[in-house]
Scaffold this motif. Structure first.
Motif, PDB file in Angstrom:
ATOM      1  N   SER A  24       0.820  -1.216   0.000  1.00  0.00           N
ATOM      2  CA  SER A  24       0.000   0.000   0.000  1.00  0.00           C
ATOM      3  C   SER A  24       0.852   1.264   0.000  1.00  0.00           C
ATOM      4  CB  SER A  24      -0.945   0.008   1.203  1.00  0.00           C
ATOM      5  OG  SER A  24      -0.216  -0.050   2.413  1.00  0.00           O
ATOM      6  N   GLY A  25       2.180   1.105  -0.081  1.00  0.00           N
ATOM      7  CA  GLY A  25       3.073   2.248  -0.192  1.00  0.00           C
ATOM      8  C   GLY A  25       3.505   2.860   1.116  1.00  0.00           C
ATOM      9  N   GLU A  26       3.216   2.207   2.238  1.00  0.00           N
ATOM     10  CA  GLU A  26       3.599   2.742   3.548  1.00  0.00           C
ATOM     11  C   GLU A  26       4.984   2.246   3.943  1.00  0.00           C
ATOM     12  OE1 GLU A  26       0.270   1.241   5.736  1.00  0.00           O
ATOM     13  OE2 GLU A  26      -0.792   3.152   5.613  1.00  0.00           O
ATOM     14  N   LEU A  27       5.725   3.089   4.642  1.00  0.00           N
ATOM     15  CA  LEU A  27       7.099   2.788   5.025  1.00  0.00           C
ATOM     16  C   LEU A  27       7.131   1.878   6.243  1.00  0.00           C
ATOM     17  CD1 LEU A  27      10.130   3.500   4.432  1.00  0.00           C
ATOM     18  CD2 LEU A  27       9.889   5.302   6.160  1.00  0.00           C
ATOM     19  N   ILE A  28       7.812   0.724   6.148  1.00  0.00           N
ATOM     20  CA  ILE A  28       7.904  -0.203   7.275  1.00  0.00           C
ATOM     21  C   ILE A  28       9.318  -0.302   7.827  1.00  0.00           C
ATOM     22  CG2 ILE A  28       5.998  -1.558   6.356  1.00  0.00           C
ATOM     23  CD1 ILE A  28       8.120  -3.752   5.707  1.00  0.00           C
ATOM     24  N   GLY A  29      10.291   0.381   7.190  1.00  0.00           N
ATOM     25  CA  GLY A  29      11.660   0.352   7.685  1.00  0.00           C
ATOM     26  C   GLY A  29      12.643   0.692   6.583  1.00  0.00           C
ATOM     27  N   ILE A  30      13.937   0.572   6.902  1.00  0.00           N
ATOM     28  CA  ILE A  30      14.970   0.764   5.895  1.00  0.00           C
ATOM     29  C   ILE A  30      15.832  -0.488   5.839  1.00  0.00           C
ATOM     30  CG2 ILE A  30      15.002   3.260   6.187  1.00  0.00           C
ATOM     31  CD1 ILE A  30      17.680   2.953   7.662  1.00  0.00           C
ATOM     32  N   THR A  31      16.534  -0.645   4.729  1.00  0.00           N
ATOM     33  CA  THR A  31      17.365  -1.819   4.533  1.00  0.00           C
ATOM     34  C   THR A  31      18.801  -1.409   4.256  1.00  0.00           C
ATOM     35  OG1 THR A  31      17.576  -3.899   3.290  1.00  0.00           O
ATOM     36  CG2 THR A  31      16.873  -1.954   2.045  1.00  0.00           C
ATOM     37  N   PHE A  32      19.688  -2.389   4.279  1.00  0.00           N
ATOM     38  CA  PHE A  32      21.113  -2.152   4.094  1.00  0.00           C
ATOM     39  C   PHE A  32      21.651  -3.142   3.064  1.00  0.00           C
ATOM     40  CE2 PHE A  32      19.803  -1.305   8.426  1.00  0.00           C
ATOM     41  CZ  PHE A  32      20.239  -0.011   8.636  1.00  0.00           C
ATOM     42  N   PHE A  33      22.626  -2.708   2.306  1.00  0.00           N
ATOM     43  CA  PHE A  33      23.215  -3.601   1.326  1.00  0.00           C
ATOM     44  C   PHE A  33      23.959  -4.732   2.028  1.00  0.00           C
ATOM     45  CE2 PHE A  33      26.944  -4.912  -1.160  1.00  0.00           C
ATOM     46  CZ  PHE A  33      26.292  -5.456  -2.256  1.00  0.00           C
ATOM     47  N   ASP A  34      23.742  -5.950   1.537  1.00  0.00           N
ATOM     48  CA  ASP A  34      24.443  -7.120   2.047  1.00  0.00           C
ATOM     49  C   ASP A  34      24.696  -8.043   0.860  1.00  0.00           C
ATOM     50  OD1 ASP A  34      25.065  -8.725   4.766  1.00  0.00           O
ATOM     51  OD2 ASP A  34      24.279 -10.118   3.263  1.00  0.00           O
ATOM     52  N   MET A  35      25.787  -8.788   0.912  1.00  0.00           N
ATOM     53  CA  MET A  35      26.179  -9.608  -0.234  1.00  0.00           C
ATOM     54  C   MET A  35      25.572 -11.007  -0.216  1.00  0.00           C
ATOM     55  SD  MET A  35      30.141  -8.412  -0.764  1.00  0.00           S
ATOM     56  CE  MET A  35      30.230  -9.141  -2.409  1.00  0.00           C
ATOM     57  N   SER A  36      24.681 -11.281   0.741  1.00  0.00           N
ATOM     58  CA  SER A  36      24.046 -12.594   0.802  1.00  0.00           C
ATOM     59  C   SER A  36      22.816 -12.623  -0.106  1.00  0.00           C
ATOM     60  CB  SER A  36      23.658 -12.940   2.238  1.00  0.00           C
ATOM     61  OG  SER A  36      22.622 -12.102   2.693  1.00  0.00           O
ATOM     62  N   THR A  37      22.034 -13.679  -0.011  1.00  0.00           N
ATOM     63  CA  THR A  37      20.863 -13.847  -0.877  1.00  0.00           C
ATOM     64  C   THR A  37      19.613 -13.171  -0.324  1.00  0.00           C
ATOM     65  OG1 THR A  37      20.390 -15.963   0.202  1.00  0.00           O
ATOM     66  CG2 THR A  37      21.719 -16.013  -1.812  1.00  0.00           C
ATOM     67  N   SER A  38      19.722 -12.498   0.810  1.00  0.00           N
ATOM     68  CA  SER A  38      18.611 -11.742   1.389  1.00  0.00           C
ATOM     69  C   SER A  38      19.168 -10.435   1.941  1.00  0.00           C
ATOM     70  CB  SER A  38      17.904 -12.554   2.478  1.00  0.00           C
ATOM     71  OG  SER A  38      18.829 -12.961   3.474  1.00  0.00           O
ATOM     72  N   SER A  39      18.306  -9.630   2.540  1.00  0.00           N
ATOM     73  CA  SER A  39      18.726  -8.308   3.014  1.00  0.00           C
ATOM     74  C   SER A  39      18.168  -8.039   4.409  1.00  0.00           C
ATOM     75  CB  SER A  39      18.241  -7.222   2.044  1.00  0.00           C
ATOM     76  OG  SER A  39      18.702  -7.464   0.734  1.00  0.00           O
ATOM     77  N   PRO A  40      18.879  -7.220   5.212  1.00  0.00           N
ATOM     78  CA  PRO A  40      18.380  -6.889   6.550  1.00  0.00           C
ATOM     79  C   PRO A  40      17.346  -5.774   6.519  1.00  0.00           C
ATOM     80  CG  PRO A  40      20.520  -5.871   6.194  1.00  0.00           C
ATOM     81  CD  PRO A  40      20.217  -6.663   4.956  1.00  0.00           C
ATOM     82  N   LEU A  41      16.446  -5.796   7.479  1.00  0.00           N
ATOM     83  CA  LEU A  41      15.419  -4.764   7.626  1.00  0.00           C
ATOM     84  C   LEU A  41      15.466  -4.214   9.045  1.00  0.00           C
ATOM     85  CD1 LEU A  41      12.786  -3.207   6.831  1.00  0.00           C
ATOM     86  CD2 LEU A  41      11.528  -5.196   7.672  1.00  0.00           C
ATOM     87  N   LEU A  42      15.676  -2.901   9.164  1.00  0.00           N
ATOM     88  CA  LEU A  42      15.573  -2.223  10.458  1.00  0.00           C
ATOM     89  C   LEU A  42      14.158  -1.669  10.560  1.00  0.00           C
ATOM     90  CD1 LEU A  42      17.201  -1.371  13.000  1.00  0.00           C
ATOM     91  CD2 LEU A  42      17.631   0.809  11.842  1.00  0.00           C
ATOM     92  N   PRO A  43      13.341  -2.182  11.512  1.00  0.00           N
ATOM     93  CA  PRO A  43      11.911  -1.835  11.531  1.00  0.00           C
ATOM     94  C   PRO A  43      11.656  -0.361  11.843  1.00  0.00           C
ATOM     95  CG  PRO A  43      12.378  -3.782  12.872  1.00  0.00           C
ATOM     96  CD  PRO A  43      13.695  -3.154  12.548  1.00  0.00           C
TER      97      PRO A  43
END
Length: 396
Positions: A241-260
């Motif tokens: 719905s376009g609402e902000l749930i957090g920010i992410t950081f670049f990581d070299m693995s197959t997934s990414s981190p989310l800071l809520p």
């Protein structure tokens, strides 16, 4: 700002300042673009992803930092507030961290110091560059807050808190919620700092499992399946719905981190009110009990049928208050000061408010089949301590 000094902090006080690059800065930006390409697969996005991403266009920005005339980093960010001409942006602190020229070992951690002769510029959705200023930063959560002033109006992000509560019987018949939950679709959106492909998106799925706890000291990170390039460091993670749930950081693995956003907004409000940072230090790592292995979960449910929710302790750190209080690995925390604990973010919020004070935890000790009450002093960790380290990649 003097550490520990408490005062109200007014961040809305400047006039708009657009920015024009010098010739050498333009050349360095072109070099940086070759090292930090746009998101891959933008041309193959499905219609639903595009529709959702377009709802966030106004608040998504690009940020470029310089150390002298050299490009230090390029990030994405989100405008979360606007007052008069002033916009407030959240992003990754990798924007401003100093790079160690003598050591490029990607297994090392980022140093907890800022670059010299630092300058930040912001590229907004109106196609203009603005001079920015870092007004808040936190090494623990790798978080930076940047303000910039503009005559153009940018609609700030609408925030949507993440619901990491345990699943109870009633949750299965809940048909909708305003909060994001485990398994929901999410989208990483970012803005590139030059060229035609300036707005970018990368779809994925939210997981409430901790992100790579063996590599990251920060145990408040969740996981998203979205993948993106280095230029997306600090990018916004939005709901469909376009609402902000957090920010992410670049990581070299197959997934990414989310800071809520739950955590980010709480820290930011505290800073605005008190003019200082706060880091609750509790000395243990825990996750929602429903993410425990099935045999562990079955035994817990059988021994404690009247405890529907809780957090299972995965690690107790040496020489921290949790260890001296008697908390043990395998304990299930189900109440704090008489309040039923349904999620990790809920407990974090309670402990954030009780820094310097004791809380009473009610704990189900599975191996002894008993309920225990534990008094835990919530400490405060210094921003200078070599903890909450972040892996170092080549961000230059």
């Amino acid at each position: 700002m003097e550490r520990g000094k408490k005062r109200s902090y007014n961040v809305m006080d400047d006039e708009p300042v657009t920015y024009e690059f010098s010739e050498i800065e333009i050349q360095n930006l072109k070099i940086a673009a070759k090292k930090r390409p746009t998101f891959r697969g933008v041309e193959n996005l499905d219609d639903n992803t595009k529709v959702s991403a377009l709802k966030a266009v106004s608040f998504v920005v690009s940020l470029v930092s310089f150390s002298g005339a050299s490009v230090l980093s390029q990030n994405c960010g989100a405008i979360i507030e606007r007052d008069n001409n002033t916009n407030i942006v959240i992003t990754s602190l990798n924007l401003a961290r100093a790079c160690d020229e003598t050591d490029s070992d990607e297994t090392d951690f980022r140093k907890n110091n800022l670059a010299d002769d630092l300058k930040v510029v912001v590229y907004a959705s109106d196609g203009s560059w603005y001079l920015g200023e870092i007004i808040f930063y936190d090494f623990f959560y790798n978080l930076a807050v940047v303000k910039f002033c503009s005559k153009s109006f940018f609609e700030p992000a609408k925030l949507s808190m993440i619901d990491d509560a345990s699943v109870s019987e009633t949750d299965f018949i809940r048909h909708h919620s305003s909060k994001l939950k485990h398994g929901d679709n999410v989208i990483v959106v970012g803005r590139y700092f030059q060229g035609a492909n300036e707005y970018m998106a990368a779809p994925g799925v939210l997981s409430l499992n901790r992100f790579r706890p063996d590599e990251y000291d920060c145990n408040e990170l969740f996981t998203i399946s979205s993948r993106f390039t280095r230029c997306g460091d600090g990018a916004s993670v939005i709901s469909t719905s376009g609402e902000l749930i957090g920010i992410t950081f670049f990581d070299m693995s197959t997934s990414s981190p989310l800071l809520p956003i739950n955590l980010i907004s709480r820290m930011w409000e505290h800073f605005k009110e008190h003019g200082e940072m706060r880091h609750p230090s509790y000395g243990f790592d825990a996750k929602n009990v429903r993410f425990a292995l099935l045999p562990t979960l079955e035994r817990f449910r059988r021994l404690f049928p009247n405890v529907p929710n809780g957090l299972i302790v995965e690690k107790v750190f040496e020489d921290y208050n949790a260890e001296s209080a008697g908390l043990q690995v395998g304990d299930v925390i189900f109440a704090c000061d008489g309040i039923e604990i349904k999620s990790f973010l809920q407990l974090w919020e309670l402990m954030f408010a009780k820094v310097g004070k004791e809380v009473e935890l009610e704990v189900a000790r599975v191996d002894l089949k008993v309920i225990k009450n534990i008094r835990l002093l919530i400490g405060e960790a210094s921003n200078d301590e070599e903890i909450y380290r972040w892996p170092k990649y080549d961000y230059r």
